[in-house]
Enzyme design. Structure first.
Site, PDB file in Angstrom:
ATOM      1  N   LYS A 113      88.856   5.684  16.610  1.00 44.02           N
ATOM      2  CA  LYS A 113      87.828   5.987  15.606  1.00 44.02           C
ATOM      3  C   LYS A 113      86.602   6.670  16.224  1.00 44.02           C
ATOM      4  O   LYS A 113      85.892   7.397  15.553  1.00 44.02           O
ATOM      5  CB  LYS A 113      87.450   4.728  14.842  1.00 44.02           C
ATOM      6  CG  LYS A 113      88.601   4.250  13.968  1.00 44.02           C
ATOM      7  CD  LYS A 113      88.226   3.176  12.987  1.00 44.02           C
ATOM      8  CE  LYS A 113      89.362   2.903  12.020  1.00 44.02           C
ATOM      9  NZ  LYS A 113      90.510   2.217  12.642  1.00 44.02           N
TER      10      LYS A 113
HETATM   11  C1  LIG Z   1      91.771   2.273  12.135  1.00 47.35           C
HETATM   12  C2  LIG Z   1      92.932   1.980  13.045  1.00 47.35           C
HETATM   13  C3  LIG Z   1      94.258   2.295  12.681  1.00 47.35           C
HETATM   14  C4  LIG Z   1      94.612   2.859  11.326  1.00 47.35           C
HETATM   15  O1  LIG Z   1      94.171   4.172  11.133  1.00 47.35           O
HETATM   16  P1  LIG Z   1      94.097   4.815   9.677  1.00 47.35           P
HETATM   17  O2  LIG Z   1      93.355   6.074   9.852  1.00 47.35           O
HETATM   18  O3  LIG Z   1      93.374   3.817   8.812  1.00 47.35           O
HETATM   19  O4  LIG Z   1      95.508   5.020   9.215  1.00 47.35           O
HETATM   20  C5  LIG Z   1      95.259   2.036  13.604  1.00 47.35           C
HETATM   21  N1  LIG Z   1      94.998   1.488  14.801  1.00 47.35           N
HETATM   22  C6  LIG Z   1      93.745   1.175  15.189  1.00 47.35           C
HETATM   23  C7  LIG Z   1      93.530   0.540  16.525  1.00 47.35           C
HETATM   24  C8  LIG Z   1      92.664   1.424  14.324  1.00 47.35           C
HETATM   25  O5  LIG Z   1      91.419   1.076  14.717  1.00 47.35           O
END
Ligand SMILES: *Cc1c(COP(=O)(O)O)cnc(C)c1O
Length: 475
Positions: A113
């Site tokens: 993220k």
């Molecule tokens: C947010 C997240 C996801 C999921 O990603 P999306 O964009 O919501 O599909 C998967 N793995 C981790 C570690 C995350 O922080």
């Protein structure tokens, strides 16, 4: 470039106008009016660029209301060796024959993220300064989103952040990451409840138009278009690292929850990046796997949303899916509106299994899907560790498990690494009986002083707290 709503009843907007918004006023999601196409000459030119320069080229196709020199400076300031710990920003490493991992988790909070949130923080600061405005971000997190947002916005001028998390329900590491921040513009709120309570409070507060206007409340959740488009960049950067020429096809496997990450892959593919297949990996919360296998989209109730060992994928609905369904239906906004508004409201589900568009979806858009359980996750972590001393976090392990089921010999498969193992040490211990390595800057983080406010699961209590802070500082 203009942006339109998937539900067809909102005005066309420019990038900086939707930067500070969540949903479009008609309840839909903003999407670009058209996807800019890349050709071989562009791919050739981009192949040798640094990550920051590549980001600038791609973002320029979507953002024409920030002067290029400013946008370039924002990209250069965001994607640096200092912030991401690696000159390549998102390096790709081989895992086994034909299987690679794109490292998206070397940023400040060790989850993918950061890739988008760091850019969003800089874009927000720039745009607010340009307007001479301030903003109070209210968010809810079960772990990764909250810390990525806080590390992206800490110390930023004109922005305050109020982040709610369910008290005592994040991992010790995640809690320490957030609560140890001492920046004045960050307020951690530990809610006496579960993640859904936190989300309900965000909805209640955002639904109070007067309060929202008076206190300039904003959100930066996963439906934010700027986050999606920032994520498009690493699909290109990965492509250039794995292939040597532009005709080669590539597959991606993406551990998925809200469909934000893989939605960026869909956008890259629509732009003409030679992606053959986009493989969606879910955990036990298999909303997306069910939809892509059967055409039935079914929002889960609280009782059917499980707390798993890949917790960042524990979702009851996939907030960004509407963007893909809009494209799937040939950008028919009135049908998208019918499905996501009326049908979801009345039945919490819709069914596209009889639709020709759905039956052609695999061939036209390249999506495949699969599911991974707690046992699969542990097995995959053990297997990769045993074979090559590669340590996977539980989410990336879900991706590897499903990638293997869909991998074909002639096409390189890349799994997107969404977090580092140290964030989920409990599951690593369960799988391997050992502790994951910890980057040095996080040594002893659990022992740092913590700064947070405990509040009941009550929107009024949160509003009162926000008002006190906002007024206290402006008086
Ligand atoms: C947010 C997240 C996801 C999921 O990603 P999306 O964009 O919501 O599909 C998967 N793995 C981790 C570690 C995350 O922080």
């Amino acid at each position: 470039m203009h942006y339109i709503s998937t539900r067809g009843h909102a005005e066309r907007r420019k990038f900086c106008e939707i930067l500070l918004e969540g949903l479009a006023p008609d309840g839909g999601l903003y999407v670009p009016e058209t996807y800019p196409l890349v050709d071989d000459a562009m791919l050739d030119r981009w192949r040798g660029l640094s990550y920051a320069d590549l980001a600038f080229e791609i973002l320029s196709l979507y953002i024409d209301d920030i002067p290029p020199t400013d946008l370039n400076a924002i990209c250069a300031k965001t994607y640096t060796l200092e912030v991401f710990g690696n000159a390549r920003i998102a390096p790709v490493r081989p895992l086994e024959t034909n299987l690679h991992v794109a490292e998206l988790s070397n940023g400040p909070t060790l989850a993918f993220k950061d890739m988008a949130m760091q850019l969003l923080g800089n874009l927000l600061e720039y745009e607010l300064a340009r307007r001479g405005e301030g903003l109070n971000i209210l968010g809810a997190t079960s772990g990764d989103t909250g810390s990525a947002a806080e590390y992206a916005l800490r110390g930023k001028k004109g922005i305050r952040i109020f982040m709610m998390s369910p008290r005592g329900r994040m991992s010790a590491f995640q809690t320490a990451q957030m609560f140890s921040l001492q920046d004045d513009n960050i307020q951690n709120i530990a809610i006496e409840g579960v993640f859904d309570d936190c989300q309900d409070i965000v909805k209640a507060v955002s639904g109070d138009a007067d309060f929202k206007r008076l206190h300039r409340i904003g959100a930066i959740n996963s439906i934010n278009w700027a986050r999606v488009v920032a994520q498009v960049v690493y699909y290109f950067s990965t492509y250039f690292q794995v292939t040597t020429q532009n005709a080669t096809q590539i597959d991606f496997a993406v551990p998925s929850g809200n469909f934000g990450n893989v939605c960026a892959g869909h956008v890259a593919r629509m732009m003409g990046l030679p992606i053959s297949r986009l493989v969606i990996a879910t955990n036990e919360n298999d909303v997306l796997d069910e939809f892509f296998r059967t055409g039935v989209y079914r929002v889960r109730g609280r009782a059917d949303t499980y707390a798993t060992s890949s917790p960042s994928m524990d979702i009851s609905k996939a907030s960004n899916l509407e963007r893909f369904v809009f494209d799937l239906l040939g950008r028919d906004a009135s049908r998208t509106n019918l499905l996501f508004d009326k049908q979801l409201r009345e039945r919490a589900s819709f069914d596209l299994s009889g639709d020709l568009a759905f039956r052609q979806a695999e061939a036209r858009f390249g999506f495949r899907s699969g599911k991974s359980t707690h046992a699969d996750r542990l097995e995959t972590i053990r297997d990769m560790w045993g074979r090559s001393k590669a340590l996977l976090d539980p989410h990336t392990a879900d991706g590897v498990k499903v990638a293997r089921e869909h991998s074909v010999p002639a096409t390189p498969m890349v799994v997107l690494e969404t977090a580092l193992p140290v964030k989920f040490a409990g599951t690593i211990r369960e799988a391997l009986g050992r502790e994951p390595d910890r980057p040095q800057r996080f040594e002893g983080i659990e022992y740092l002083p913590k700064r947070f406010k405990v509040l009941p699961a009550d929107a009024q209590a949160v509003k009162t707290f926000i008002a006190e802070i906002v007024q206290g500082e402006t008086c």
